[in-house]
Design an enzyme around this catalytic site. Structure first.
Site, PDB file in Angstrom:
ATOM      1  N   SER A 229     -52.776 -19.656  92.424  1.00 23.16           N
ATOM      2  CA  SER A 229     -51.983 -18.446  92.537  1.00 23.16           C
ATOM      3  C   SER A 229     -51.551 -18.219  93.986  1.00 23.16           C
ATOM      4  CB  SER A 229     -52.770 -17.278  91.968  1.00 23.16           C
ATOM      5  OG  SER A 229     -51.894 -16.291  91.534  1.00 23.16           O
ATOM      6  N   HIS A 360     -53.994 -17.130  83.361  1.00 20.39           N
ATOM      7  CA  HIS A 360     -53.710 -17.480  84.752  1.00 20.39           C
ATOM      8  C   HIS A 360     -54.987 -17.970  85.451  1.00 20.39           C
ATOM      9  CE1 HIS A 360     -51.700 -17.468  88.536  1.00 20.39           C
ATOM     10  NE2 HIS A 360     -52.136 -16.304  88.971  1.00 20.39           N
TER      11      HIS A 360
HETATM   12  C1  MCU Z   1     -48.912 -16.344  91.611  1.00 24.93           C
HETATM   13  O1  MCU Z   1     -49.545 -15.682  92.679  1.00 24.93           O
HETATM   14  C2  MCU Z   1     -49.613 -14.277  92.788  1.00 24.93           C
HETATM   15  C3  MCU Z   1     -48.298 -13.601  92.493  1.00 24.93           C
HETATM   16  O2  MCU Z   1     -47.315 -14.084  93.391  1.00 24.93           O
HETATM   17  C4  MCU Z   1     -48.448 -12.103  92.659  1.00 24.93           C
HETATM   18  O3  MCU Z   1     -47.279 -11.418  92.296  1.00 24.93           O
HETATM   19  C5  MCU Z   1     -49.591 -11.549  91.863  1.00 24.93           C
HETATM   20  O4  MCU Z   1     -49.821 -10.231  92.281  1.00 24.93           O
HETATM   21  O5  MCU Z   1     -50.755 -12.270  92.139  1.00 24.93           O
HETATM   22  C6  MCU Z   1     -50.726 -13.653  91.920  1.00 24.93           C
HETATM   23  C7  MCU Z   1     -52.124 -14.077  92.297  1.00 24.93           C
HETATM   24  O6  MCU Z   1     -52.397 -14.424  93.422  1.00 24.93           O
HETATM   25  O7  MCU Z   1     -53.058 -13.891  91.352  1.00 24.93           O
HETATM   26  C8  MCU Z   1     -54.391 -14.153  91.652  1.00 24.93           C
END
Ligand code: MCU
Length: 435
Positions: A229, A360
């Site tokens: 992420s 996720h």
């Molecule tokens: C995919 O990574 C991020 C994303 O860009 C954000 O919008 C969200 O808030 O969090 C994601 C993340 O890091 O989840 C753990």
């Protein structure tokens, strides 16, 4: 066009062979793993002119130099890479300063301590270490953030895990004019460099300390990096900007990570560029000029993949969540794979979004074998499995829509040493010894 059709047919065949046999079947000659460099940036001496790059809605030609001509040899990639790196710093991530005047620290079986100082400012951070079983020195994978990465598989494969807390080096939740963390202690809270690049700088300093430690516990020439992420965005940038990293493995990185910036506005449900820019100071301040105009960017993320090439790259994506922009991720991989191929390292890139669990950063069985194979090939040097491009039918990109350049056949250069010994031919007929 006929040729690229043939090529995709070959890829399809290779993927089919993989699916059927469940093993990595080598069709043709595989390229061996490419050794990581001993320096952070091999092209630091290359001149980079201030020329601007014309705006384009398609992906910029990764092989076209700032002087307008295209490279024709593998040797020329070194300075073309330096141009790419510089443009990416200027417009996307912010500058990554060179190694500071003083870096010191220690490596033990359980932790790494890093102390840095430059121009009278000092900062420190540390990371915990978990060794695999067996005797060292071990390769290591820097794991950002502590979720989504399959650390059990990493250690079972024989690599150590370095648990890196990026937030100690570049904090989240701060305004852009008051950035915090070890990087900004040295370079100023007003630095225009985004925190992904600050995280990258921190990992480079960890590698400095591993190098200086003499390599008795951890090998400085066998470092990988991964994270999921926001930490997948980090892993991607970390691997792109330090050529000592042998294996880069971003997971579900989303907007601001591996997916092509130009694809985001048209990919329904994906995190808008303005959101990736605004949610946290991940990208550099200069990116604000491009959030509504990615066509103006002189580079795109296929070229960040090109910065990683020809080193090991394993991009993992989740096609079940629109926000993660996996279609743009597959386009980045398809275009980036063309750079790997031109450098004679097409087997060093793996892209895998064909996964069943929609959660996720889930733990995924599909990635276990390729993870193990990538560690064996690029860190332990005990394997030579060819990389695979395995795109989920849920989010399939189409490279033809995104490029108006063709992949050059680059001659000579140092990236692939000529094959040693005679070229493989059909084995000599076996002669039956006389009775
Ligand atoms: C995919 O990574 C991020 C994303 O860009 C954000 O919008 C969200 O808030 O969090 C994601 C993340 O890091 O989840 C753990």
């Amino acid at each position: 066009p006929g040729r690229s059709k043939l090529r995709s047919a070959v890829i399809t065949l290779a993927v089919a062979a993989l699916t059927v046999t469940g093993t990595v079947t080598v069709i043709g000659r595989t390229t061996p793993a490419h050794a990581a460099s001993t320096v952070e940036d091999e092209g630091a001496d290359c001149p980079v002119p201030n020329t601007s790059v014309p705006a384009s809605s398609r992906l910029p030609d990764p092989f076209r130099k700032l002087d307008g001509t295209r490279i024709t040899t593998k040797a020329e990639w070194r300075c073309r890479r330096a141009e790419t790196r510089e443009l990416a710093e200027r417009t996307v991530y912010g500058q990554k300063p060179a190694k500071p005047a003083t870096v010191s620290g220690t490596v033990s079986n359980t932790s790494i301590q890093v102390n840095v100082s430059d121009q009278g400012r000092n900062a420190s951070f540390s990371a915990s270490v978990q060794l695999p079983s067996g005797t060292g020195p071990f390769p290591a994978v820097v794991v950002l953030g502590g979720f989504g990465a399959d650390t059990a598989t990493i250690r079972n494969a024989g690599a150590a895990v370095i648990n890196y807390d990026p937030l100690a080096v570049g904090r989240e939740g701060t305004p852009r004019n008051n950035k915090q963390g070890a990087f900004y202690t040295l370079y100023g809270a007003n630095s225009s460099t985004g925190i992904l690049m600050a995280w990258a700088w921190g990992v480079s300093r960890i590698i400095d300390v591993i190098e200086q430690s003499g390599g008795t516990i951890l090998r400085p020439d066998a470092t990988g990096v991964t994270g999921c992420s926001r930490y997948g965005k980090g892993a991607f940038v970390i691997g792109a900007f330090d050529q000592r990293i042998a294996l880069t493995m971003p997971i579900e990185s989303g907007s601001g990570g591996a997916p092509i910036f130009r694809g985001i506005p048209g990919e329904s449900g994906s995190q808008p560029l303005s959101s990736a820019y605004g949610e946290q100071p991940w990208l550099g301040d200069a990116f604000s000029a491009y959030t509504s105009n990615p066509s103006g960017l002189p580079v795109d993320t296929h070229q960040m993949i090109g910065l990683v090439a020809p080193r090991g790259l394993f991009v993992m994506e989740n096609p079940h969540i629109d926000w993660l922009a996996a279609r743009s991720g597959s386009n980045a991989a398809l275009a980036g794979a063309e750079i790997y191929k031109a450098l004679g390292a097409g087997d060093n890139i793996t892209y895998w979004s064909d996964v069943s669990d929609g959660t996720h950063c889930a733990s995924r069985s599909e990635w276990r074998t390729p993870l193990q194979q990538n560690i064996q090939k690029h860190l332990l040097k005990t394997g030579n499995a060819a990389g695979t491009i395995r795109i989920s039918s849920r989010k399939q990109g189409n490279l033809a829509e995104w490029r108006d350049w063709q992949t050059p056949v680059l001659t000579d250069g140092p990236t692939t040493p000529p094959p040693t010994g005679p070229t493989p031919t059909t084995p000599p007929p076996t002669t039956t010894p006389p009775p």
